[in-house]
Design an enzyme around this catalytic site. Sequence first.
Site, PDB file in Angstrom:
ATOM      1  N   LYS A  49      -0.264   6.122   4.554  1.00 16.54           N
ATOM      2  CA  LYS A  49      -0.053   4.918   3.159  1.00 16.54           C
ATOM      3  C   LYS A  49      -0.488   3.938   3.703  1.00 16.54           C
ATOM      4  O   LYS A  49      -1.099   4.011   5.238  1.00 16.54           O
ATOM      5  CB  LYS A  49       1.669   4.831   3.861  1.00 16.54           C
ATOM      6  CG  LYS A  49       2.815   5.624   2.747  1.00 16.54           C
ATOM      7  CD  LYS A  49       3.528   6.744   4.511  1.00 16.54           C
ATOM      8  CE  LYS A  49       4.738   7.111   3.541  1.00 16.54           C
ATOM      9  NZ  LYS A  49       4.175   8.750   3.934  1.00 16.54           N
ATOM     10  N   GLY A  50      -0.474   3.043   2.985  1.00 15.77           N
ATOM     11  CA  GLY A  50      -1.970   2.019   3.305  1.00 15.77           C
ATOM     12  C   GLY A  50      -3.353   1.449   2.389  1.00 15.77           C
ATOM     13  O   GLY A  50      -3.896   0.793   2.117  1.00 15.77           O
ATOM     14  N   CYS A  51      -3.510   3.008   1.914  1.00 16.44           N
ATOM     15  CA  CYS A  51      -4.076   2.652   0.716  1.00 16.44           C
ATOM     16  C   CYS A  51      -3.663   2.638  -0.712  1.00 16.44           C
ATOM     17  O   CYS A  51      -2.953   3.959  -1.574  1.00 16.44           O
ATOM     18  CB  CYS A  51      -4.897   4.630   1.137  1.00 16.44           C
ATOM     19  SG  CYS A  51      -5.310   5.000   2.411  1.00 16.44           S
ATOM     20  N   VAL A  52      -4.805   2.262  -1.469  1.00 12.94           N
ATOM     21  CA  VAL A  52      -4.544   2.010  -2.787  1.00 12.94           C
ATOM     22  C   VAL A  52      -4.475   3.192  -3.316  1.00 12.94           C
ATOM     23  O   VAL A  52      -4.507   3.401  -4.505  1.00 12.94           O
ATOM     24  CB  VAL A  52      -5.253   0.525  -3.565  1.00 12.94           C
ATOM     25  CG1 VAL A  52      -5.184   0.494  -5.013  1.00 12.94           C
ATOM     26  CG2 VAL A  52      -5.010  -0.496  -2.976  1.00 12.94           C
ATOM     27  N   SER A  53      -5.615   4.049  -2.990  1.00 10.99           N
ATOM     28  CA  SER A  53      -6.346   5.199  -4.005  1.00 10.99           C
ATOM     29  C   SER A  53      -4.876   6.110  -2.588  1.00 10.99           C
ATOM     30  O   SER A  53      -4.809   5.865  -2.243  1.00 10.99           O
ATOM     31  CB  SER A  53      -7.920   5.780  -2.984  1.00 10.99           C
ATOM     32  OG  SER A  53      -8.956   4.663  -4.124  1.00 10.99           O
TER      33      SER A  53
END
Length: 142
Positions: A49-53
Amino acid sequence: MTLDTTIEEVLEDFEFLDDWEERYQEIIDLGKKLPSLDDAYKTEAYRVKGCVSQVWLVPHVAETLPPTITFDADSDAHIVRGLVAILLMVYSGKTPRQILDADIEGIFERLDLASHLSPSRSNGFRSMVKKIRSIASGALAN
């Protein structure tokens, strides 16, 4: 994970690459060396979590003393997949203490990534580091 490149080799290569287009290509090439992650692991349980990808990180804690942790990982974005490869070079196959003691910020600075990655990619990189460190902390506590 079986990358045939070490983080030291990547750091050395980056010293000789002046052009950031070449550095981006190097990062993408590192990502291409990552083995594909089985679709069975591409679930919410392993998503960072916290990744755009989309990024999936699968830890494997060996029942040794001290334990070692290896990681399998993947991303749906080429540059992010390369960043994942860099993180696995630093962290995979290490003990929890080695993971927690690793100077990833120093490596990040030596690669000069902070000034060349978008804020969302930098945040995603930090989210991956946080997840890896959390896994190491959990293994250390057991």
